[in-house]
Scaffold this motif. Structure first.
Motif, PDB file in Angstrom:
ATOM      1  N   HIS A 159      16.558  10.126 100.694  1.00 42.21           N
ATOM      2  CA  HIS A 159      17.770   9.455 101.153  1.00 42.21           C
ATOM      3  C   HIS A 159      17.577   8.893 102.552  1.00 42.21           C
ATOM      4  CE1 HIS A 159      21.914   9.410 102.907  1.00 42.21           C
ATOM      5  NE2 HIS A 159      22.193   8.907 101.737  1.00 42.21           N
ATOM      6  N   PHE A 160      16.933   9.646 103.411  1.00 39.84           N
ATOM      7  CA  PHE A 160      16.684   9.243 104.793  1.00 39.84           C
ATOM      8  C   PHE A 160      15.847   7.965 104.853  1.00 39.84           C
ATOM      9  CE2 PHE A 160      13.812   9.659 108.546  1.00 39.84           C
ATOM     10  CZ  PHE A 160      14.762   9.519 109.543  1.00 39.84           C
ATOM     11  N   LYS A 161      14.857   7.855 103.944  1.00 37.34           N
ATOM     12  CA  LYS A 161      13.939   6.711 103.952  1.00 37.34           C
ATOM     13  C   LYS A 161      14.372   5.579 103.027  1.00 37.34           C
ATOM     14  CE  LYS A 161       9.761   9.420 104.909  1.00 37.34           C
ATOM     15  NZ  LYS A 161       8.410   9.774 104.399  1.00 37.34           N
ATOM     16  N   CYS A 162      15.487   5.729 102.363  1.00 41.43           N
ATOM     17  CA  CYS A 162      15.874   4.799 101.304  1.00 41.43           C
ATOM     18  C   CYS A 162      16.167   3.392 101.833  1.00 41.43           C
ATOM     19  CB  CYS A 162      17.106   5.345 100.583  1.00 41.43           C
ATOM     20  SG  CYS A 162      17.644   4.306  99.212  1.00 41.43           S
ATOM     21  N   TYR A 163      15.632   2.388 101.127  1.00 40.54           N
ATOM     22  CA  TYR A 163      15.885   0.987 101.461  1.00 40.54           C
ATOM     23  C   TYR A 163      17.146   0.462 100.778  1.00 40.54           C
ATOM     24  CZ  TYR A 163      11.196   0.365 103.516  1.00 40.54           C
ATOM     25  OH  TYR A 163      10.075   0.439 104.304  1.00 40.54           O
ATOM     26  N   ASN A 164      17.705   1.232  99.848  1.00 45.59           N
ATOM     27  CA  ASN A 164      18.869   0.762  99.087  1.00 45.59           C
ATOM     28  C   ASN A 164      20.188   1.338  99.579  1.00 45.59           C
ATOM     29  OD1 ASN A 164      17.834  -1.049  97.198  1.00 45.59           O
ATOM     30  ND2 ASN A 164      17.090   0.597  95.895  1.00 45.59           N
ATOM     31  N   ARG A 165      20.147   2.155 100.623  1.00 47.71           N
ATOM     32  CA  ARG A 165      21.395   2.713 101.123  1.00 47.71           C
ATOM     33  C   ARG A 165      22.317   1.604 101.602  1.00 47.71           C
ATOM     34  NH1 ARG A 165      21.511   5.448 105.495  1.00 47.71           N
ATOM     35  NH2 ARG A 165      23.508   6.366 105.013  1.00 47.71           N
ATOM     36  N   GLY A 166      23.584   1.755 101.289  1.00 49.27           N
ATOM     37  CA  GLY A 166      24.560   0.729 101.631  1.00 49.27           C
ATOM     38  C   GLY A 166      24.920  -0.147 100.459  1.00 49.27           C
ATOM     39  N   CYS A 167      24.076  -0.120  99.409  1.00 43.25           N
ATOM     40  CA  CYS A 167      24.313  -0.972  98.230  1.00 43.25           C
ATOM     41  C   CYS A 167      25.141  -0.211  97.199  1.00 43.25           C
ATOM     42  CB  CYS A 167      22.996  -1.426  97.637  1.00 43.25           C
ATOM     43  SG  CYS A 167      21.922  -2.304  98.796  1.00 43.25           S
TER      44      CYS A 167
ATOM     45  N   TYR B  83      14.603  12.017  92.425  1.00 40.67           N
ATOM     46  CA  TYR B  83      13.689  11.205  91.621  1.00 40.67           C
ATOM     47  C   TYR B  83      12.994  10.110  92.441  1.00 40.67           C
ATOM     48  CZ  TYR B  83      16.090  13.064  87.432  1.00 40.67           C
ATOM     49  OH  TYR B  83      16.620  13.872  86.457  1.00 40.67           O
ATOM     50  N   CYS B  84      13.560   9.746  93.571  1.00 44.97           N
ATOM     51  CA  CYS B  84      13.138   8.528  94.268  1.00 44.97           C
ATOM     52  C   CYS B  84      11.967   8.789  95.202  1.00 44.97           C
ATOM     53  CB  CYS B  84      14.301   7.943  95.054  1.00 44.97           C
ATOM     54  SG  CYS B  84      15.665   7.411  93.992  1.00 44.97           S
ATOM     55  N   ILE B  85      10.909   7.999  95.035  1.00 48.56           N
ATOM     56  CA  ILE B  85       9.737   8.073  95.897  1.00 48.56           C
ATOM     57  C   ILE B  85       9.918   7.051  97.015  1.00 48.56           C
ATOM     58  CG2 ILE B  85       7.226   7.844  96.013  1.00 48.56           C
ATOM     59  CD1 ILE B  85       7.176   8.524  93.004  1.00 48.56           C
ATOM     60  N   CYS B  86      10.209   7.538  98.208  1.00 48.14           N
ATOM     61  CA  CYS B  86      10.538   6.669  99.329  1.00 48.14           C
ATOM     62  C   CYS B  86       9.630   6.956 100.513  1.00 48.14           C
ATOM     63  CB  CYS B  86      12.000   6.856  99.744  1.00 48.14           C
ATOM     64  SG  CYS B  86      13.181   6.239  98.537  1.00 48.14           S
ATOM     65  N   PRO B  87       9.324   5.898 101.325  1.00 47.41           N
ATOM     66  CA  PRO B  87       9.751   4.522 101.136  1.00 47.41           C
ATOM     67  C   PRO B  87       8.991   3.866  99.987  1.00 47.41           C
ATOM     68  CG  PRO B  87       8.267   4.660 102.991  1.00 47.41           C
ATOM     69  CD  PRO B  87       8.514   6.061 102.542  1.00 47.41           C
ATOM     70  N   PRO B  88       9.492   2.743  99.455  1.00 47.26           N
ATOM     71  CA  PRO B  88       8.819   2.083  98.332  1.00 47.26           C
ATOM     72  C   PRO B  88       7.518   1.420  98.773  1.00 47.26           C
ATOM     73  CG  PRO B  88      10.623   0.738  99.126  1.00 47.26           C
ATOM     74  CD  PRO B  88      10.723   2.043  99.861  1.00 47.26           C
ATOM     75  N   ALA B  89       6.634   1.232  97.810  1.00 47.25           N
ATOM     76  CA  ALA B  89       5.370   0.550  98.082  1.00 47.25           C
ATOM     77  C   ALA B  89       5.572  -0.961  98.023  1.00 47.25           C
ATOM     78  CB  ALA B  89       4.326   0.973  97.059  1.00 47.25           C
ATOM     79  N   THR B  90       4.828  -1.673  98.858  1.00 50.07           N
ATOM     80  CA  THR B  90       4.830  -3.135  98.813  1.00 50.07           C
ATOM     81  C   THR B  90       3.850  -3.586  97.737  1.00 50.07           C
ATOM     82  OG1 THR B  90       5.301  -3.257 101.178  1.00 50.07           O
ATOM     83  CG2 THR B  90       4.433  -5.234 100.147  1.00 50.07           C
ATOM     84  N   VAL B  91       4.323  -4.482  96.852  1.00 50.78           N
ATOM     85  CA  VAL B  91       3.484  -4.958  95.746  1.00 50.78           C
ATOM     86  C   VAL B  91       3.608  -6.469  95.632  1.00 50.78           C
ATOM     87  CG1 VAL B  91       3.664  -2.811  94.427  1.00 50.78           C
ATOM     88  CG2 VAL B  91       5.361  -4.607  94.078  1.00 50.78           C
ATOM     89  N   PRO B  92       2.643  -7.132  95.011  1.00 46.93           N
ATOM     90  CA  PRO B  92       2.759  -8.578  94.783  1.00 46.93           C
ATOM     91  C   PRO B  92       3.871  -8.872  93.778  1.00 46.93           C
ATOM     92  CG  PRO B  92       0.491  -7.823  94.490  1.00 46.93           C
ATOM     93  CD  PRO B  92       1.343  -6.604  94.545  1.00 46.93           C
ATOM     94  N   TYR B  93       4.520 -10.008  93.971  1.00 45.74           N
ATOM     95  CA  TYR B  93       5.534 -10.431  92.995  1.00 45.74           C
ATOM     96  C   TYR B  93       4.836 -10.873  91.714  1.00 45.74           C
ATOM     97  CZ  TYR B  93       9.257 -13.001  90.693  1.00 45.74           C
ATOM     98  OH  TYR B  93      10.168 -13.440  89.771  1.00 45.74           O
ATOM     99  N   GLY B  94       5.460 -10.582  90.589  1.00 47.71           N
ATOM    100  CA  GLY B  94       4.892 -11.021  89.326  1.00 47.71           C
ATOM    101  C   GLY B  94       5.848 -10.776  88.176  1.00 47.71           C
ATOM    102  N   PRO B  95       5.526 -11.287  86.996  1.00 48.24           N
ATOM    103  CA  PRO B  95       6.391 -11.100  85.828  1.00 48.24           C
ATOM    104  C   PRO B  95       6.280  -9.691  85.282  1.00 48.24           C
ATOM    105  CG  PRO B  95       4.412 -12.285  85.205  1.00 48.24           C
ATOM    106  CD  PRO B  95       4.367 -12.152  86.689  1.00 48.24           C
ATOM    107  N   SER B  96       7.370  -9.213  84.739  1.00 50.13           N
ATOM    108  CA  SER B  96       7.385  -7.882  84.142  1.00 50.13           C
ATOM    109  C   SER B  96       6.712  -7.901  82.773  1.00 50.13           C
ATOM    110  CB  SER B  96       8.825  -7.403  83.978  1.00 50.13           C
ATOM    111  OG  SER B  96       8.875  -6.191  83.257  1.00 50.13           O
ATOM    112  N   LYS B  97       5.973  -6.844  82.494  1.00 56.13           N
ATOM    113  CA  LYS B  97       5.448  -6.616  81.155  1.00 56.13           C
ATOM    114  C   LYS B  97       6.293  -5.572  80.418  1.00 56.13           C
ATOM    115  CE  LYS B  97       0.676  -7.735  82.421  1.00 56.13           C
ATOM    116  NZ  LYS B  97      -0.737  -7.242  82.473  1.00 56.13           N
ATOM    117  N   ARG B  98       7.375  -5.171  81.084  1.00 57.37           N
ATOM    118  CA  ARG B  98       8.322  -4.199  80.527  1.00 57.37           C
ATOM    119  C   ARG B  98       7.651  -2.848  80.254  1.00 57.37           C
ATOM    120  NH1 ARG B  98       9.388  -9.245  78.723  1.00 57.37           N
ATOM    121  NH2 ARG B  98      11.519 -10.017  79.043  1.00 57.37           N
TER     122      ARG B  98
END
Length: 275
Positions: free
Chosen positions: A184-192, A252-267
């Motif tokens: 929770h402390f490291k979360c990038y989505n807090r406030g949403c 469940y949340c692994i924070c902070p999130p990793a930076t990854v390249p943008y790309g299409p989902s393979k689902r």
């Protein structure tokens, strides 16, 4: 990033979020016309479904009564918000119930050139801002912004995902072994704060994880305290407590999130789950 610098950054963000004015995000659909790897609404896995307009109005009405004028901003979000068939009416409802708030539509902008006159009129009448997120795709975002200006509608770039290092993988631990307080402390989505169905959730990942469970047989579950029923919200302080404190789902949340390249989902499960 240096671990110490990461903690310092997280602390500064945490301290600023503690004083953050309240914002509500009303999820109108998780369906989307993009297919982004690791989407936090699980849109590549989501069916073509839309929040019923009467449910949306019931939630807005109840939260408006409970929170009064303490909601600083309200958003209609997706998925892709512009795909919502009752969008013009949803904007008018949002202005009716949050008269003094700043109002926004989250969008990737792809559908803007095809939007009806009813949409543009509703944007102007409700003073709703088109909040664009830029993606590294073949689409003229400058032209989309110019279109909004030409129609007399305010437009802001909410996020720019077109640069390297601007896209994140919000991975979940299926065993729930993470330190909830630290996540929770490291979360990038807090406030949403996300409103969907008849519930208020502290983030979109928790709100929408059902799509992941259905698609891949995962069992990310909600426990008491992970959300508030809209009908049980008595004041803005109830939402602040949900936002500003760790909830059981944070394990469940692994924070902070990793930076990854943008790309299409393979689902694939691995886009969202760290086994």
């Amino acid at each position: 990033m240096n671990p110490l610098n990461s903690l310092v950054t997280a602390f500064r963000r945490y301290r600023s979020l503690k004083a953050m004015p309240l914002r509500l995000e009303f999820v109108v659909t998780d369906w989307c016309n993009l297919n982004c790897r690791g989407c936090t609404h699980y849109s590549p896995l989501a069916p073509k479904e839309f929040e019923p307009l009467d449910v949306l109005e019931r939630n807005m009405s109840a939260l408006s009564r409970a929170c009064g004028n303490q909601i600083e901003s309200a958003y209609l979000i997706g998925g892709e918000t512009l795909l919502y068939p009752d969008l013009a009416e949803a904007m008018r409802l949002q202005r009716r119930y949050f008269r003094d708030a700043r109002l926004y539509i989250f969008t990737n902008g792809l559908a803007l050139p095809r939007m009806s006159e009813e949409f543009w009129t509703a944007c102007r009448d409700t003073d709703t801002v088109v909040a664009l997120t830029r993606y590294p795709i073949k689409f003229d975002y400058d032209a989309a912004e110019a279109l909004c200006v030409s129609r007399g509608v305010r437009c802001e770039v909410f996020g720019d995902r077109s640069d390297d290092g601007s896209f994140f993988r919000f991975a979940l631990d299926p065993h729930g072994r993470q330190n909830a307080r630290m996540s929770h402390f490291k979360c990038y989505n807090r406030g949403c704060v996300s409103v969907t169905g008849d519930r208020v959730y502290p983030c979109s990942i928790s709100a929408c994880v059902g799509h992941l469970n259905r698609a891949h047989g995962t069992s990310f579950e909600h426990r008491g305290g992970d959300f508030i029923a809209v009908a049980d919200v008595r004041s803005a302080d109830d939402i602040r407590r949900l936002r500003d404190r760790p909830v059981p789902f944070c394990r469940y949340c692994i924070c902070p999130p990793a930076t990854v390249p943008y790309g299409p989902s393979k689902r694939e499960r691995a886009e969202w789950v760290e086994d």
